[in-house]
Design a protein around this motif. Structure first.
Motif, short mmCIF file in Angstrom:
data_model
loop_
_atom_site.label_atom_id
_atom_site.label_comp_id
_atom_site.label_asym_id
_atom_site.label_seq_id
_atom_site.Cartn_x
_atom_site.Cartn_y
_atom_site.Cartn_z
N ILE A 30 0.83 -1.20 0.00
CA ILE A 30 0.00 0.00 0.00
C ILE A 30 0.87 1.26 0.00
CG2 ILE A 30 -1.65 1.35 1.36
CD1 ILE A 30 -2.87 -0.99 -0.16
N SER A 31 1.93 1.25 0.77
CA SER A 31 2.85 2.39 0.78
C SER A 31 3.44 2.61 -0.60
CB SER A 31 3.95 2.14 1.80
OG SER A 31 4.90 3.18 1.81
N PHE A 32 3.82 1.53 -1.27
CA PHE A 32 4.36 1.60 -2.64
C PHE A 32 3.32 2.19 -3.59
CE2 PHE A 32 4.26 -0.61 -6.74
CZ PHE A 32 5.48 -0.24 -7.29
N LEU A 33 2.07 1.71 -3.49
CA LEU A 33 1.02 2.16 -4.41
C LEU A 33 0.63 3.61 -4.18
CD1 LEU A 33 -1.31 -0.99 -4.43
CD2 LEU A 33 0.33 -0.28 -6.19
N GLU A 34 0.62 4.04 -2.93
CA GLU A 34 0.24 5.42 -2.63
C GLU A 34 1.17 6.42 -3.30
OE1 GLU A 34 0.15 5.34 1.61
OE2 GLU A 34 -2.04 5.05 1.68
N LYS A 35 2.41 6.04 -3.48
CA LYS A 35 3.40 6.91 -4.12
C LYS A 35 3.27 6.90 -5.64
CE LYS A 35 6.69 6.03 -0.39
NZ LYS A 35 7.98 5.38 -0.02
N ARG A 36 2.43 5.99 -6.17
CA ARG A 36 2.33 5.83 -7.63
C ARG A 36 0.90 5.99 -8.14
NH1 ARG A 36 6.53 3.53 -5.56
NH2 ARG A 36 8.44 3.21 -6.77
N LYS A 37 0.06 6.66 -7.35
CA LYS A 37 -1.34 6.79 -7.72
C LYS A 37 -1.54 7.52 -9.04
CE LYS A 37 -3.00 8.41 -3.78
NZ LYS A 37 -4.02 8.87 -2.79
N ASN A 38 -0.65 8.41 -9.38
CA ASN A 38 -0.77 9.16 -10.63
C ASN A 38 -0.01 8.53 -11.78
OD1 ASN A 38 -2.35 11.20 -9.38
ND2 ASN A 38 -0.49 12.17 -8.59
N VAL B 42 -6.78 -1.76 -2.84
CA VAL B 42 -6.31 -1.21 -4.12
C VAL B 42 -7.40 -0.34 -4.76
CG1 VAL B 42 -5.60 -1.82 -6.47
CG2 VAL B 42 -4.66 -3.08 -4.52
N LYS B 43 -8.64 -0.83 -4.72
CA LYS B 43 -9.75 -0.05 -5.28
C LYS B 43 -9.93 1.26 -4.51
CE LYS B 43 -12.56 -1.65 -7.88
NZ LYS B 43 -12.69 -1.49 -9.35
N ARG B 44 -9.69 1.23 -3.20
CA ARG B 44 -9.81 2.44 -2.38
C ARG B 44 -8.85 3.52 -2.86
NH1 ARG B 44 -6.96 4.35 1.71
NH2 ARG B 44 -5.73 2.44 1.90
N LEU B 45 -7.73 3.10 -3.40
CA LEU B 45 -6.74 4.05 -3.92
C LEU B 45 -7.10 4.56 -5.32
CD1 LEU B 45 -3.42 2.28 -2.82
CD2 LEU B 45 -4.50 4.28 -1.77
N GLY B 46 -8.21 4.07 -5.85
CA GLY B 46 -8.65 4.52 -7.18
C GLY B 46 -8.02 3.77 -8.32
N MET B 47 -7.43 2.60 -8.03
CA MET B 47 -6.80 1.80 -9.07
C MET B 47 -7.67 0.58 -9.41
SD MET B 47 -2.82 1.79 -7.80
CE MET B 47 -1.92 3.33 -7.55
N LYS B 48 -7.51 0.09 -10.62
CA LYS B 48 -8.23 -1.10 -11.05
C LYS B 48 -7.46 -2.36 -10.65
CE LYS B 48 -10.66 1.04 -14.92
NZ LYS B 48 -10.97 0.98 -16.37
N VAL B 49 -8.18 -3.48 -10.60
CA VAL B 49 -7.59 -4.74 -10.19
C VAL B 49 -7.75 -5.78 -11.30
CG1 VAL B 49 -7.74 -6.69 -8.58
CG2 VAL B 49 -7.98 -4.34 -7.74
#
Length: 225
Positions: free
Chosen positions: A55-63, A88-95
């Protein structure tokens, strides 16, 4: 103690999630032992990364990333997968889920909860060759997974790894016929085995078969390599 289920992360891919930028989470462990598998270290290994770190990794790559691919190994073996997908969906990313189809009830749960946006389902072989290729008896579960996917609007693909010693042209034709009989319409992706790294079992050279099927207009058979 924080569970560590992820063996490794591929930080960026343009190939594994059609038309999307994505990363790949490689889940450790698998309930099959396909002889041509090129991830033996993931299949038999242990997780090294906890989901908090993911999650920490993904939060830095949301854009930067559109989506996240859950692969392996076999990601559906892990009971917390719906929670991971929801985060992952909460971060606005697809799965996207890569699966061998052995856990249809997990697929059903993900689809019912709207937690998956794309599925790649491995079609290992027909029933008569399934155990020898996969060292498992999950063919009926694979069929059930296909039925589950057909019941939802979520896009999915069927894919097969082809080694000429294991699946020849005749068998591929029968597999296409099986998919047609099951009511599958769309692209059927084929990946020719290429011995570039260690696999679960040492296999001889594979000759890529020539395909010229005209009996299955519902299917578009596409080589990925």
């Amino acid at each position: 103690m924080v569970k560590k289920l992820i063996y490794s992360i591929t930080p960026f891919t343009l190939l594994d999630y059609p038309d999307h930028t994505a990363c790949i989470l490689w889940f450790a462990g698998c309930n099959m032992r396909c002889s041509y598998c090129y991830n033996p270290e993931i299949v038999t290994g242990k997780g090294k990364i906890g989901f908090d770190a993911v999650i920490s990794f993904l939060e830095k790559r949301k854009n930067l990333l559109d989506g996240v691919v859950f692969s392996g190994g076999e990601c559906t073996m892990h009971k917390d997968l719906p929670y991971y997908a929801s985060e992952v969906k909460r971060l606005g990313m697809k799965v996207k889920i890569d699966t061998n189809g052995s856990r249809p009830h997990v697929l059903e749960e993900l689809l019912q909860e709207g937690l998956v946006d794309y599925v790649a389902l491995d079609f290992k072989s027909l029933q008569e060759d399934f155990e020898s290729i996969t060292q498992s008896d999950f063919f009926e579960q694979f069929k059930e997974s296909l039925e589950v996917l057909k019941g939802y609007d979520v896009p999915f693909e069927i894919r097969t790894t082809v080694h000429s010693n294991l699946i020849n042209t005749e068998k591929l034709s029968k597999m296409a016929s099986f998919l047609r009989d099951q009511g599958y319409k769309g692209k059927y992706y084929l990946q020719h085995f290429v011995s570039e790294k260690e696999t679960i079992r040492i296999l001889p050279y594979s000759k890529k078969p020539n395909l010229a099927f005209t009996d299955y207009p519902e299917l578009e058979m596409v080589w990925r390599n």
